[in-house]
Design a protein around this motif. Structure first.
Motif, PDB file in Angstrom:
ATOM      1  N   TRP A  52       0.847  -1.192   0.000  1.00 49.68           N
ATOM      2  CA  TRP A  52       0.000   0.000   0.000  1.00 49.68           C
ATOM      3  C   TRP A  52       0.882   1.241   0.000  1.00 49.68           C
ATOM      4  O   TRP A  52       2.036   1.209   0.426  1.00 49.68           O
ATOM      5  N   GLY A  53       0.312   2.352  -0.467  1.00 48.91           N
ATOM      6  CA  GLY A  53       0.952   3.649  -0.345  1.00 48.91           C
ATOM      7  C   GLY A  53       0.199   4.500   0.662  1.00 48.91           C
ATOM      8  O   GLY A  53      -1.006   4.331   0.863  1.00 48.91           O
ATOM      9  N   LEU A  54       0.917   5.408   1.309  1.00 50.04           N
ATOM     10  CA  LEU A  54       0.295   6.302   2.286  1.00 50.04           C
ATOM     11  C   LEU A  54      -0.126   7.588   1.589  1.00 50.04           C
ATOM     12  O   LEU A  54       0.684   8.240   0.927  1.00 50.04           O
ATOM     13  N   ASN A  55      -1.392   7.957   1.724  1.00 48.91           N
ATOM     14  CA  ASN A  55      -1.916   9.168   1.098  1.00 48.91           C
ATOM     15  C   ASN A  55      -2.107  10.242   2.160  1.00 48.91           C
ATOM     16  O   ASN A  55      -2.894  10.066   3.099  1.00 48.91           O
ATOM     17  N   ALA A  56      -1.366  11.342   2.007  1.00 49.72           N
ATOM     18  CA  ALA A  56      -1.453  12.471   2.944  1.00 49.72           C
ATOM     19  C   ALA A  56      -1.952  13.716   2.228  1.00 49.72           C
ATOM     20  O   ALA A  56      -1.501  14.835   2.506  1.00 49.72           O
ATOM     21  N   SER A  57      -2.905  13.533   1.305  1.00 55.38           N
ATOM     22  CA  SER A  57      -3.394  14.663   0.505  1.00 55.38           C
ATOM     23  C   SER A  57      -4.016  15.756   1.358  1.00 55.38           C
ATOM     24  O   SER A  57      -3.877  16.950   1.054  1.00 55.38           O
ATOM     25  N   ARG A  58      -4.701  15.384   2.450  1.00 58.09           N
ATOM     26  CA  ARG A  58      -5.311  16.417   3.275  1.00 58.09           C
ATOM     27  C   ARG A  58      -4.251  17.267   3.948  1.00 58.09           C
ATOM     28  O   ARG A  58      -4.418  18.481   4.141  1.00 58.09           O
ATOM     29  N   GLN A  59      -3.123  16.666   4.337  1.00 57.49           N
ATOM     30  CA  GLN A  59      -2.025  17.442   4.919  1.00 57.49           C
ATOM     31  C   GLN A  59      -1.412  18.380   3.870  1.00 57.49           C
ATOM     32  O   GLN A  59      -1.046  19.517   4.180  1.00 57.49           O
ATOM     33  N   GLU A  60      -1.305  17.903   2.623  1.00 57.90           N
ATOM     34  CA  GLU A  60      -0.809  18.766   1.559  1.00 57.90           C
ATOM     35  C   GLU A  60      -1.734  19.967   1.362  1.00 57.90           C
ATOM     36  O   GLU A  60      -1.273  21.102   1.168  1.00 57.90           O
ATOM     37  N   GLN A  61      -3.037  19.737   1.409  1.00 55.97           N
ATOM     38  CA  GLN A  61      -3.993  20.828   1.241  1.00 55.97           C
ATOM     39  C   GLN A  61      -3.900  21.821   2.395  1.00 55.97           C
ATOM     40  O   GLN A  61      -4.009  23.035   2.189  1.00 55.97           O
ATOM     41  N   ARG A  62      -3.672  21.308   3.613  1.00 52.10           N
ATOM     42  CA  ARG A  62      -3.503  22.215   4.756  1.00 52.10           C
ATOM     43  C   ARG A  62      -2.255  23.066   4.591  1.00 52.10           C
ATOM     44  O   ARG A  62      -2.254  24.273   4.892  1.00 52.10           O
ATOM     45  N   LEU A  63      -1.167  22.447   4.118  1.00 49.80           N
ATOM     46  CA  LEU A  63       0.070  23.208   3.923  1.00 49.80           C
ATOM     47  C   LEU A  63      -0.115  24.274   2.857  1.00 49.80           C
ATOM     48  O   LEU A  63       0.325  25.421   3.030  1.00 49.80           O
ATOM     49  N   LEU A  64      -0.786  23.917   1.753  1.00 47.21           N
ATOM     50  CA  LEU A  64      -1.028  24.908   0.703  1.00 47.21           C
ATOM     51  C   LEU A  64      -1.900  26.054   1.216  1.00 47.21           C
ATOM     52  O   LEU A  64      -1.685  27.220   0.864  1.00 47.21           O
ATOM     53  N   GLY A  65      -2.892  25.743   2.065  1.00 44.07           N
ATOM     54  CA  GLY A  65      -3.712  26.797   2.655  1.00 44.07           C
ATOM     55  C   GLY A  65      -2.900  27.704   3.558  1.00 44.07           C
ATOM     56  O   GLY A  65      -3.076  28.928   3.543  1.00 44.07           O
ATOM     57  N   TRP A  66      -1.998  27.110   4.342  1.00 42.55           N
ATOM     58  CA  TRP A  66      -1.147  27.919   5.230  1.00 42.55           C
ATOM     59  C   TRP A  66      -0.206  28.797   4.419  1.00 42.55           C
ATOM     60  O   TRP A  66      -0.009  29.977   4.741  1.00 42.55           O
ATOM     61  N   LEU A  67       0.371  28.249   3.356  1.00 42.35           N
ATOM     62  CA  LEU A  67       1.272  29.030   2.506  1.00 42.35           C
ATOM     63  C   LEU A  67       0.528  30.192   1.852  1.00 42.35           C
ATOM     64  O   LEU A  67       1.080  31.299   1.710  1.00 42.35           O
ATOM     65  N   LYS A  68      -0.713  29.964   1.454  1.00 44.55           N
ATOM     66  CA  LYS A  68      -1.496  31.031   0.840  1.00 44.55           C
ATOM     67  C   LYS A  68      -1.719  32.182   1.819  1.00 44.55           C
ATOM     68  O   LYS A  68      -1.705  33.357   1.437  1.00 44.55           O
ATOM     69  N   GLU A  69      -1.902  31.836   3.102  1.00 43.93           N
ATOM     70  CA  GLU A  69      -2.091  32.878   4.112  1.00 43.93           C
ATOM     71  C   GLU A  69      -0.800  33.639   4.389  1.00 43.93           C
ATOM     72  O   GLU A  69      -0.828  34.848   4.641  1.00 43.93           O
TER      73      GLU A  69
END
Length: 391
Positions: free
Chosen positions: A220-237
């Protein structure tokens, strides 16, 4: 570069917004139908949790060219008495692969045996959840539920499901006459996912594993897409309102795709695998946190894009680009990471490629950047921009 981005890469927010809304409605209908079919699956079967998670570039504002392909995670539910126990698949698969053991709350009993026989494989003397068996069950379950969705949606769109062995099924959506203003045929990759909590998921790895790896269907692979989206939101701020970091990612993906047209096999395939969108995004994350975010104002687009190319070149030459979330202690505290990610072993995304291949990709990457205007002019004709056939 600005013209290249505006004319060939930038996706219309209006069209993309309509496409995402339409995809969301259709997928919701299909997931609801699939969950209803399994409302009483019994204590020894998989079932759908009933929700879905939008992931990928279409939902992170860096999609390029066309608003017609989407990725969606579909969380599954294990039998109530079983819990997933993932661990790193050391030496059994590619770097960053996991195997998923199962723990029975009351201990393994005879009643667990049917589920193990249907969805597990033996690996190193232990029973592990099989990504291949789960994927095949998921494809069959969705196919059985498609009839109900077709009937309910027939006035709005036509839907069909296709599957390639070892890969998640793809839902094809063709809107009918006047239902949406943007008449685009859409493909939605529906990815079955095992929830681990904290917005982490296990997803099936593609079947092309390392030569000789035992029991590839257990990986299996580990999917951390929600963490990526949180980081992108923080970077946008944190970044300037006119930050160009996502535009840099889009342009680099566009140049990578154009350059592929001038390469021959087998290097053409290696070029796309080494410079995958995930590798490019990881490099961008790492570079963004190295310097002041004010330097990413749009007026510095060319300088920042060159920095990204040179940073990638250095990573390729050193044969090291670490996964941004697995075992990374430098992630900003504002982006709260689950304990599982913090304690995971660091993963080098380039470890599966040999040195000569990475050196050649590094050379071609810098060459592509130097010749960018020429490459854009040469490969921007409709002949080259025609989408490649899918699997």
């Amino acid at each position: 570069l600005e013209r290249f981005h505006a004319r060939q890469l930038r996706v219309s927010p209006h069209v993309l917004g309509h496409s995402k809304a339409h995809v969301g409605r259709v997928v919701a209908e299909l997931v609801r139908a699939a969950k209803a079919q399994g409302l009483q699956p019994g204590p020894l079967a998989l079932s759908l949790r009933g929700d879905f998670v939008r992931i990928g570039s279409a939902y992170e504002q860096h999609k390029v060219r066309s608003p017609d392909c989407f990725d969606i995670l579909v969380p599954l539910r294990l039998p109530p008495h079983l819990e997933p126990q993932p661990r790193c698949a050391d030496g059994l698969g590619p770097c960053g692969a996991f195997v998923c053991g199962l723990r029975a709350r009351d201990g393994w009993t005879r009643r667990c045996r049917p589920f193990a026989e249907g969805f597990c494989v033996e690996l190193l003397g232990r029973s592990h959840l099989s990504s291949g068996l789960v994927l095949r069950w998921f494809q069959g379950h969705l196919q059985r539920c498609l009839g109900a969705v077709r009937y309910r949606l027939q006035e709005r769109c036509r839907v069909s499901l296709s599957a390639c062995p070892g890969h998640p099924p793809t839902l094809h959506i063709l809107p009918c006459s006047d239902y949406v203003c943007c008449h685009i045929s859409m493909a939605v990759r529906l990815i079955p996912a095992i929830p681990l909590g904290d917005a982490l998921y296990l997803t099936a790895l593609p079947p092309q594993g390392p030569h000789g790896s035992p029991a590839p269907e257990a990986l299996w692979g580990l999917n951390a897409s929600r963490q990526e989206q949180r980081l992108l939101g923080w970077l946008k701020e944190q970044a300037p309102a006119s930050s160009c970091h996502l535009k840099c990612l889009q342009i680099l993906k566009g140049l990578r795709d154009l350059r592929r047209h001038g390469l021959e096999e087998p290097f053409c395939s290696q070029w796309g695998r080494v410079l995958s969108s995930y590798v490019l995004k990881t490099a961008l994350f790492s570079l963004l946190l190295q310097g002041p975010l004010e330097a990413w104002d749009e007026r510095f687009l060319v300088e920042r894009l060159e920095d990204l190319v040179l940073y990638l070149r250095d990573c390729l030459r050193k044969q090291v680009l670490m996964d941004f979330f697995l075992g990374n202690a430098s992630v900003p505290e504002a982006v709260a990471l689950p304990r599982f990610l913090k304690e995971a072993a660091p993963v080098n995304l380039l470890s599966t490629f040999d040195g000569p291949t990475l050196d050649l990709v590094a050379f071609q990457l810098v060459s592509t950047w130097i010749q960018a205007p020429h490459i854009i002019r040469m490969y921007s004709s409709p002949r080259y921009l025609r989408p490649e056939p899918g699997p």
